[in-house]
Design a protein around this motif. Structure first.
Motif, PDB file in Angstrom:
ATOM      1  N   THR A  69     114.269 104.407  38.457  1.00  0.00           N
ATOM      2  CA  THR A  69     114.219 105.691  39.161  1.00  0.00           C
ATOM      3  C   THR A  69     115.536 106.441  39.020  1.00  0.00           C
ATOM      4  O   THR A  69     115.550 107.652  38.740  1.00  0.00           O
ATOM      5  CB  THR A  69     113.907 105.467  40.655  1.00  0.00           C
ATOM      6  OG1 THR A  69     112.647 104.795  40.778  1.00  0.00           O
ATOM      7  CG2 THR A  69     113.857 106.785  41.404  1.00  0.00           C
ATOM      8  N   LEU A  70     116.654 105.743  39.192  1.00  0.00           N
ATOM      9  CA  LEU A  70     117.964 106.381  39.091  1.00  0.00           C
ATOM     10  C   LEU A  70     118.232 106.908  37.687  1.00  0.00           C
ATOM     11  O   LEU A  70     118.719 108.030  37.513  1.00  0.00           O
ATOM     12  CB  LEU A  70     119.063 105.387  39.499  1.00  0.00           C
ATOM     13  CG  LEU A  70     119.136 105.032  40.985  1.00  0.00           C
ATOM     14  CD1 LEU A  70     120.098 103.864  41.208  1.00  0.00           C
ATOM     15  CD2 LEU A  70     119.580 106.238  41.798  1.00  0.00           C
ATOM     16  N   VAL A  71     117.911 106.104  36.680  1.00  0.00           N
ATOM     17  CA  VAL A  71     118.166 106.515  35.294  1.00  0.00           C
ATOM     18  C   VAL A  71     117.332 107.747  34.941  1.00  0.00           C
ATOM     19  O   VAL A  71     117.842 108.735  34.382  1.00  0.00           O
ATOM     20  CB  VAL A  71     117.854 105.354  34.331  1.00  0.00           C
ATOM     21  CG1 VAL A  71     117.883 105.846  32.877  1.00  0.00           C
ATOM     22  CG2 VAL A  71     118.855 104.219  34.513  1.00  0.00           C
ATOM     23  N   THR A  72     116.045 107.709  35.265  1.00  0.00           N
ATOM     24  CA  THR A  72     115.168 108.836  34.933  1.00  0.00           C
ATOM     25  C   THR A  72     115.573 110.093  35.692  1.00  0.00           C
ATOM     26  O   THR A  72     115.633 111.189  35.129  1.00  0.00           O
ATOM     27  CB  THR A  72     113.704 108.488  35.265  1.00  0.00           C
ATOM     28  OG1 THR A  72     113.338 107.276  34.605  1.00  0.00           O
ATOM     29  CG2 THR A  72     112.774 109.598  34.817  1.00  0.00           C
ATOM     30  N   THR A  73     115.879 109.944  36.981  1.00  0.00           N
ATOM     31  CA  THR A  73     116.285 111.098  37.794  1.00  0.00           C
ATOM     32  C   THR A  73     117.561 111.721  37.258  1.00  0.00           C
ATOM     33  O   THR A  73     117.682 112.950  37.163  1.00  0.00           O
ATOM     34  CB  THR A  73     116.493 110.677  39.263  1.00  0.00           C
ATOM     35  OG1 THR A  73     115.278 110.127  39.767  1.00  0.00           O
ATOM     36  CG2 THR A  73     116.895 111.870  40.119  1.00  0.00           C
ATOM     37  N   SER A  74     118.533 110.888  36.877  1.00  0.00           N
ATOM     38  CA  SER A  74     119.806 111.403  36.360  1.00  0.00           C
ATOM     39  C   SER A  74     119.600 112.235  35.100  1.00  0.00           C
ATOM     40  O   SER A  74     120.161 113.329  34.958  1.00  0.00           O
ATOM     41  CB  SER A  74     120.759 110.243  36.071  1.00  0.00           C
ATOM     42  OG  SER A  74     121.035 109.509  37.243  1.00  0.00           O
ATOM     43  N   SER A  75     118.780 111.731  34.187  1.00  0.00           N
ATOM     44  CA  SER A  75     118.552 112.467  32.939  1.00  0.00           C
ATOM     45  C   SER A  75     117.838 113.788  33.214  1.00  0.00           C
ATOM     46  O   SER A  75     118.145 114.816  32.593  1.00  0.00           O
ATOM     47  CB  SER A  75     117.745 111.616  31.958  1.00  0.00           C
ATOM     48  OG  SER A  75     116.450 111.334  32.473  1.00  0.00           O
ATOM     49  N   LEU A  76     116.884 113.778  34.144  1.00  0.00           N
ATOM     50  CA  LEU A  76     116.166 115.008  34.485  1.00  0.00           C
ATOM     51  C   LEU A  76     117.105 116.045  35.091  1.00  0.00           C
ATOM     52  O   LEU A  76     117.022 117.240  34.783  1.00  0.00           O
ATOM     53  CB  LEU A  76     115.032 114.707  35.465  1.00  0.00           C
ATOM     54  CG  LEU A  76     113.845 113.904  34.928  1.00  0.00           C
ATOM     55  CD1 LEU A  76     112.822 113.679  36.031  1.00  0.00           C
ATOM     56  CD2 LEU A  76     113.196 114.619  33.761  1.00  0.00           C
ATOM     57  N   PHE A  77     118.011 115.593  35.963  1.00  0.00           N
ATOM     58  CA  PHE A  77     118.910 116.528  36.617  1.00  0.00           C
ATOM     59  C   PHE A  77     119.910 117.135  35.623  1.00  0.00           C
ATOM     60  O   PHE A  77     120.274 118.307  35.733  1.00  0.00           O
ATOM     61  CB  PHE A  77     119.646 115.843  37.769  1.00  0.00           C
ATOM     62  CG  PHE A  77     118.890 115.896  39.065  1.00  0.00           C
ATOM     63  CD1 PHE A  77     119.495 116.373  40.218  1.00  0.00           C
ATOM     64  CD2 PHE A  77     117.581 115.484  39.142  1.00  0.00           C
ATOM     65  CE1 PHE A  77     118.795 116.434  41.414  1.00  0.00           C
ATOM     66  CE2 PHE A  77     116.871 115.534  40.323  1.00  0.00           C
ATOM     67  CZ  PHE A  77     117.478 116.014  41.471  1.00  0.00           C
ATOM     68  N   ILE A  78     120.371 116.344  34.656  1.00  0.00           N
ATOM     69  CA  ILE A  78     121.294 116.880  33.646  1.00  0.00           C
ATOM     70  C   ILE A  78     120.612 117.984  32.841  1.00  0.00           C
ATOM     71  O   ILE A  78     121.172 119.067  32.621  1.00  0.00           O
ATOM     72  CB  ILE A  78     121.795 115.753  32.721  1.00  0.00           C
ATOM     73  CG1 ILE A  78     122.734 114.816  33.490  1.00  0.00           C
ATOM     74  CG2 ILE A  78     122.520 116.340  31.507  1.00  0.00           C
ATOM     75  CD1 ILE A  78     123.123 113.572  32.719  1.00  0.00           C
ATOM     76  N   ILE A  79     119.365 117.727  32.410  1.00  0.00           N
ATOM     77  CA  ILE A  79     118.621 118.741  31.662  1.00  0.00           C
ATOM     78  C   ILE A  79     118.374 119.966  32.534  1.00  0.00           C
ATOM     79  O   ILE A  79     118.495 121.113  32.090  1.00  0.00           O
ATOM     80  CB  ILE A  79     117.286 118.162  31.139  1.00  0.00           C
ATOM     81  CG1 ILE A  79     117.550 117.019  30.159  1.00  0.00           C
ATOM     82  CG2 ILE A  79     116.462 119.247  30.461  1.00  0.00           C
ATOM     83  CD1 ILE A  79     116.300 116.273  29.740  1.00  0.00           C
ATOM     84  N   GLY A  80     118.016 119.733  33.805  1.00  0.00           N
ATOM     85  CA  GLY A  80     117.756 120.842  34.716  1.00  0.00           C
ATOM     86  C   GLY A  80     118.969 121.713  34.957  1.00  0.00           C
ATOM     87  O   GLY A  80     118.874 122.946  34.985  1.00  0.00           O
ATOM     88  N   CYS A  81     120.133 121.097  35.114  1.00  0.00           N
ATOM     89  CA  CYS A  81     121.373 121.869  35.287  1.00  0.00           C
ATOM     90  C   CYS A  81     121.667 122.699  34.033  1.00  0.00           C
ATOM     91  O   CYS A  81     122.103 123.860  34.123  1.00  0.00           O
ATOM     92  CB  CYS A  81     122.543 120.934  35.580  1.00  0.00           C
ATOM     93  SG  CYS A  81     122.479 120.174  37.222  1.00  0.00           S
TER      94      CYS A  81
END
Length: 435
Positions: free
Chosen positions: A279-291
């Motif tokens: 969950t942490l790994v997937t969320t982190s990658s999504l947030f980087i792309i979103g930013c």
């Protein structure tokens, strides 16, 4: 050099970087930062990069993403969804290609507890592929079915793609979810119809399952689905009844999944730890792309290139149908090379104003876009679901055969796209039930 020229140059650089496999999140952030510096100077660049990512990440609705991801990963790690396939197998095995039909049914059920197409394909591949091969199913049909069935993971809520789209387009996520349910169910029925037709004409693809199945076995399998049914109805029943918001639904679902798994003693601490890390790994990658996408929106507005491209595209033709067909072709091409979330966040700053200007419902387009992105998950050369299934089945099926196995299903997907354009009420009528 004008701001518009700088903007168009930076867009070109961004395309080149993405084409050369630079991670989309870092490409978006780097190009946007340099572009803002070029247009507005260092103070504007540093001010934007210090403010915009924080504003994006602090969006309250984004908190539902890690919660829905955790719900899905816990359900998978605890084996809560295994009973879905057994239930479908026992009740549907009499149909032509019954095990493949059961795989689609099971994927639709698993989709309701995870927002990830990849997770859905991986889970159903591990459960269903060995059983289909054991009963003599052609491996190409088995693997192809599982690859396309996984796409239901992003259509049937909760959908991470729809949550991100709702935040960017500023439309109600619950409305997107309702539209996604109708399209997801139509897609599942289309896949089932393909299997039945293929096996009816070529029975050697999927020999009938010779097995004594009693009604007691069927109803016993129904009991195995109760945990996941409780989870699905608890989350979405409460959501649609208005007891909690989509954002709160993610947290409710995560807590329910952990509670059900612990009560069944099917979730060890090591498996829970793995679910948390995933969950942490997937969320982190999504947030980087979103930013990065949020920075790109700011840069396009500052340089004027976003408005220029919108006016240019609208100026080519006034027919909205031709416009949406052109956008669909764009996403089919991009889907061959890029993963869905990156594709969506890369293109929405440019495409969304065009769609809005042409008079399309932004909610309808969100569901339409999700369907288009999921088609990209199974199209060569980069169809991610196909590679996931290849990783699951190993040497049992070649990559080329898996791609050949999805061709008949791909025609159904394209037919559904045509139907969505011709009859937008398929999405908008269910949406009206929650408005």
């Amino acid at each position: 050099m004008s701001s518009l020229e700088i903007g168009l140059i930076c867009i070109g650089v961004l395309v080149v970087l993405v084409a050369n496999r630079v991670p989309i999140g870092f490409a978006l952030i780097g190009v946007s930062f340099v572009g803002i510096w070029w247009v507005g100077g260092p103070r504007a660049a540093w001010g934007t990069i210090s403010l915009v990512p924080q504003t994006f990440a602090a969006t309250w609705a984004l908190s539902s993403i890690p919660m829905f991801l955790l719900m899905g990963y816990v359900s998978y790690r605890a084996g809560l969804t295994r009973g879905l396939f057994r239930f479908a197998r026992l009740w549907l095995s009499a149909l032509p290609g019954g095990l493949a039909v059961a795989s689609v049914f099971g994927a639709a059920g698993f989709a309701a507890v995870t927002g990830s197409s990849v997770a859905c394909s991986a889970a159903m591949g591990r459960i269903a592929f060995p059983e289909m091969v054991q009963y003599g199913y052609q491996p190409r049909l088995a693997a192809g079915t599982l690859a396309v069935a996984g796409t239901l993971g992003a259509l049937i809520p909760p959908s991470i793609l729809m949550i991100l789209y709702g935040i960017i387009a500023q439309v109600p996520i619950a409305s997107l979810f309702m539209g996604g349910i109708s399209v997801g169910l139509i897609t599942a029925l289309g896949y089932i119809l393909v299997i039945i037709v293929l096996v009816s004409f070529k029975p050697e693809l999927a020999p009938p399952v010779v097995e004594e199945i009693s009604w007691a076995m069927r109803f016993d399998a129904l009991k195995e689905t109760l945990p996941v049914l409780v989870l699905i109805f608890g989350v979405f029943g409460g959501l649609l009844a208005g007891y909690f918001t989509p954002t709160e639904a993610g947290a409710v679902g995560a807590v329910m999944a952990i509670g059900i798994a612990l009560s069944m003693r099917s979730l060890s601490m090591s498996e829970l730890r793995k679910a948390l890390v995933e969950t942490l790994v997937t969320t982190s990658s999504l947030f980087i792309i979103g930013c990065g996408a949020a920075l790109l929106v700011r840069f396009l507005a500052l340089s004027g290139s976003g408005e220029f491209i919108t006016d240019l595209v609208i100026g080519f033709g006034s027919d909205p149908v031709l416009l949406i067909i052109g956008i669909a072709l764009l996403y089919i091409v991009l889907g061959m090379f890029l993963e869905p979330i990156g594709t969506m966040l890369l293109t929405l700053p440019i495409v969304l104003p065009i769609v809005d200007e042409a008079g399309f419902s932004v909610i309808w387009f969100g569901v339409f876009l999700t369907k288009m992105l999921e088609i990209g998950m199974i199209t060569p050369p980069m169809g991610m679901n196909v590679f996931v299934i290849k990783g699951v089945v190993g040497d049992a099926v070649s990559l080329g055969n898996i791609f050949r196995g999805i061709l008949a299903f791909l025609t159904v997907d394209l037919a559904i796209i045509v139907i969505l354009i011709a009859i937008p009420a398929i999405v908008l009528v269910p949406v009206s039930w929650v408005n």
